[in-house]
Design an enzyme around this catalytic site. Structure first.
Site, PDB file in Angstrom:
ATOM      1  N   ASP A 281      39.337 -15.866 -26.187  1.00  0.00           N
ATOM      2  CA  ASP A 281      38.233 -16.294 -27.034  1.00  0.00           C
ATOM      3  C   ASP A 281      37.220 -15.142 -27.039  1.00  0.00           C
ATOM      4  OD1 ASP A 281      36.393 -17.643 -28.580  1.00  0.00           O
ATOM      5  OD2 ASP A 281      36.483 -19.503 -27.420  1.00  0.00           O
TER       6      ASP A 281
HETATM    7  C1  BGC Z   1      34.741 -19.778 -30.440  1.00  0.00           C
HETATM    8  C2  BGC Z   1      36.101 -19.648 -31.075  1.00  0.00           C
HETATM    9  C3  BGC Z   1      36.024 -18.761 -32.272  1.00  0.00           C
HETATM   10  C4  BGC Z   1      35.450 -17.434 -31.876  1.00  0.00           C
HETATM   11  C5  BGC Z   1      35.336 -16.450 -33.017  1.00  0.00           C
HETATM   12  C6  BGC Z   1      34.092 -18.445 -30.220  1.00  0.00           C
HETATM   13  O1  BGC Z   1      32.752 -18.620 -29.886  1.00  0.00           O
HETATM   14  O2  BGC Z   1      34.850 -20.468 -29.222  1.00  0.00           O
HETATM   15  O3  BGC Z   1      36.579 -20.918 -31.410  1.00  0.00           O
HETATM   16  O4  BGC Z   1      37.301 -18.621 -32.851  1.00  0.00           O
HETATM   17  O5  BGC Z   1      34.150 -17.638 -31.346  1.00  0.00           O
HETATM   18  O6  BGC Z   1      34.315 -16.813 -33.869  1.00  0.00           O
END
Ligand code: BGC
Length: 720
Positions: A281
């Site tokens: 993530d």
């Molecule tokens: C989130 C993800 C997301 C990523 C990119 C993170 O803060 O947990 O779900 O895909 O950001 O935006």
């Protein structure tokens, strides 16, 4: 003009005279350099571009031609935002014909600020349809628009089991049952991947709260991990054939997800045999050596740990070259498997991708996911000639069509409920509106109309849990006051999940419309006026009060000293209410219709079986009849109650199907249970087993309405 031309000519001459020889020399140097760098590659002659070879063979051929730097480039992102709009970006490699990877968010449509896209209902709403065909179509629309925007890795779906009812990302997920989430995940992933992009199952694992999410340690026993939290990912991998998995921010049992060898290598890659790649993530990578050796294939979104530090770790032997090769190989095999070397999305981030067909789907998904929770004296559906007071910000000035955070979207438009209702009535009755900020005004407006419809909402978002399950601001007061002023008060919930409803006895109608997407007002009008017969069912339990919830202690949520104790173990969601004999306000699987159904004639075969016999499956067949006066759909749900000695929650969902029925029509329904439906996970044996004993098959229309029951005896099966 002339001056300009002259100048150009002049500069060109200077260029020829002075720079040409230098350029020539430069070309020579670069040429020699390139030939040297390419020499290992030459003999391969880009054989990996041969589409008749397997993805694995193609990846191996390419891997052999790659330099260390080229490999390192593949295992981390570069921040794309200033230039491209995508949220993740891995540059391509012209020398080796490796295409660019463009990653974009969006669980209810293309996110990251993309324009001219379709805003779908939140995934929790789509899931509330209990219709896997609809989820497949949901994935198709999302995947199609992502591909149209040039995205080849779509960061959806989000499949974690909802453990904490206040979880800020509940709306992005499918609900609280592992089997149910798995079925939804399979459908949506297949839908997305059918359109070109590689899907991404997230967030792996035990990502169940927003508060303290960058540090929180989910402490959970292995049986619970296998029975509750892993199954959606298992389904995503084994049946959804998802290409990528995103490891989560949180820790599981003391180790961050993205450097957790047990989670990444042990469970995901070995036990589940996941062949795709794991990306972190955004900002969830915390180390170089530990992560690389634990099984994290790719750091997102930047190069903090997998750029220079990884190269150094390889050069000094802390991370082996085969380990790096394995990470790169997984990325390449997946890219080949999805044909990314052979076809690329044609569109760009600025492309206009929304269509009228997608808008029509968004409407249908919102309608199918809407859940009718209360309908005293059949107040609904409404007659078109009744005057209506629409109350509440979400009903007019601020429709609540989507949740916030990385799945937030730029909606092309949102039809406000008041407008949808006005359009539906077409001038046959008066529609008045009050936003609810002034209670006295709202009451006056409500009093003057035949029916008052109050729209209430929560503002759920990634990054924060709700502080509690109360409706925020003055909304409880608003409902109470309106209900006191108008005996025909209906409440529409635009919430990401469960809320407490202290006024439930005072209102006559209740509808959960979730975050319904761009067609908000049109969808709710179709439900309220009966153009669409509601058929959604809750994928979450709605509690009666704040204290009787599965994660009611501070140690469980938000946690103490950085630890969230999963002490409720298997008793997640409805399992807890059943185990503790607590009556929820609305149980999991619940939802009303404008017609009525009758289930009968359950037959389960065989009624006795050896463990081995379970491999031939157990079949439950029954009849369902629409006993009312209008067409509708019912969701038939099958739960299994385990023998008490197995130590399982009282009943668990093991199958479901949605059946459309004309008025008066009867259909035969058949559901199949397999060995896994009966299994429990033995953490000592490290495997699933079916202890012998009497298993109760319970069939009905919600987790608390299971009128048909029959037993299956499993004999001689102490050993799996
Ligand atoms: C989130 C993800 C997301 C990523 C990119 C993170 O803060 O947990 O779900 O895909 O950001 O935006």
């Amino acid at each position: 003009m002339r001056r300009y031309k002259k100048l150009n000519l002049f500069s060109f001459r200077i260029y020829i005279d002075i720079f040409a020889p230098i350029t020539l020399l430069l070309f020579l140097f670069v040429g020699i350099g390139l030939t040297a760098a390419e020499s290992p590659n030459r003999q391969h002659d880009r054989l990996w571009m041969n589409t008749s070879l397997t993805p694995e063979r193609r990846a191996d051929l390419l891997l052999r031609a790659m330099t260390l730097d080229e490999k390192i480039t593949m295992v981390h992102g570069v921040d794309p935002r200033p230039i491209h709009g995508y949220v993740g970006y891995v540059p391509g490699n012209a020398r080796l014909s490796i295409p660019v990877l463009r990653l974009a968010d969006g669980r209810a449509g293309v996110g990251n600020g993309a324009k001219d896209v379709t805003l779908l209902p939140a995934p929790i709403a789509a899931a509330a349809s209990w219709d896997t065909t609809l989820l497949h179509a949901f994935g198709e629309v999302l995947g199609n628009e992502e591909w149209g925007k040039g995205t080849n890795v779509s960061l959806a779906p989000s499949i974690d089991v909802v453990r904490v009812p206040e979880w800020g990302r509940t709306f992005e997920s499918y609900g609280e049952d592992p089997y149910f989430n798995g079925q939804m995940a399979i459908a949506e992933i297949q839908g997305i991947q059918s359109q070109g992009p590689i899907a991404n199952a997230n967030m792996y694992l035990t990502m169940n709260q927003e508060n303290n999410r960058f540090k929180e340690d989910s402490v959970v026993d292995r049986r619970t991990l296998h029975e509750i939290y892993l199954p959606p990912f298992e389904a995503a991998v084994e049946e959804g054939h998802v290409g990528t998995v995103m490891c989560a921010y949180v820790e599981t049992n003391g180790t961050y997800s993205c450097e957790n060898p047990y989670l990444l290598t042990g469970l995901l890659k070995k036990y589940l045999n996941f062949q795709g790649w794991v990306m972190s993530d955004w900002g969830a990578t915390h180390s170089t050596v530990a992560s690389a050796n634990a099984g994290l294939d790719q750091e997102m979104p930047g190069a903090k740990y997998y750029g220079e530090p990884l190269k150094t770790a390889i050069e000094n032997g802390q991370v082996s070259r085969p380990t790096l090769d394995e990470h790169v190989r997984r990325i390449l095999v997946t890219m080949f498997r999805f044909g990314l070397f052979d076809k690329q999305p044609a569109g760009s981030w600025d492309a206009y991708v929304r269509t009228s067909a997608h808008a029509a789907f968004s409407l249908r998904a919102a309608e199918e996911g809407t859940v009718l929770l209360k309908n005293a004296d059949n107040l609904l559906p409404l007659p078109v000639n009744a005057s209506i007071a629409v109350i509440g910000a979400a009903g007019g000035t601020k429709p609540k069509a989507s949740g916030g955070g990385s799945s937030g979207m730029v909606a092309p438009y949102v039809i406000a409920p008041a407008d949808g209702i006005r359009k539906r009535i077409g001038g046959r009755a008066q529609v008045s509106y009050a936003d609810g900020s002034d209670l006295a005004k709202a009451v006056a407006v409500a009093k003057a109309a035949k029916v008052a419809i109050v729209f209430v909402n929560t503002d759920d978002s990634e990054g924060r849990d709700r502080p509690n399950l109360e409706l925020p601001n003055n909304q409880n007061e608003l409902v109470q006051d309106v209900a006191a002023a108008n005996p025909n008060t209906i409440v529409v919930l635009n919430t990401g999940g469960a809320v407490l409803m202290p006024w439930i006895e005072k209102i006559r109608g209740l509808v959960e419309a979730w975050y319904p997407g761009q067609e908000d007002g049109t969808a709710i009008a179709a439900i309220l006026y009966g153009d669409v017969n509601p058929s959604g069912k809750l994928p979450l339990t709605f509690p009666r009060n704040a204290t009787e919830i599965p994660t009611g202690t501070v140690e469980q949520w938000p946690g103490a000293h950085g630890i969230s104790s999963y002490s409720e173990k298997l008793d997640v969601g409805y399992r807890w209410y059943d185990a503790h004999r607590v009556q929820p306000l609305f149980p999991f699987g619940y939802g009303l219709s404008y017609t009525t159904f009758k289930l009968s004639g359950l037959q389960v075969t065989p009624t006795s079986t050896s463990g081995a016999g379970l491999d031939k499956n157990v079949r439950a067949s029954l009849k369902v009849m629409n006993t009312g006066k209008r067409a509708g759909a019912e969701v038939i749900q099958v739960y299994i109650e385990q023998p008490e000695k197995n130590g399982e929650p009282p009943r668990q969902l093991r199958g479901f199907t949605k059946v459309d029925l004309e008025a008066g029509q009867t259909k035969s329904v058949r559901l199949t249970l397999n060995r896994r439906s009966f299994s429990i996970y033995d953490p000592e044996l490290h495997q699933w087993k079916v202890p012998s004993g009497r298993y109760r098959i319970m069939v009905g229309t919600s987790s608390r309405e299971l009128p048909l029951q029959s037993d299956v005896e499993v004999v001689d099966n102490e050993i799996p």
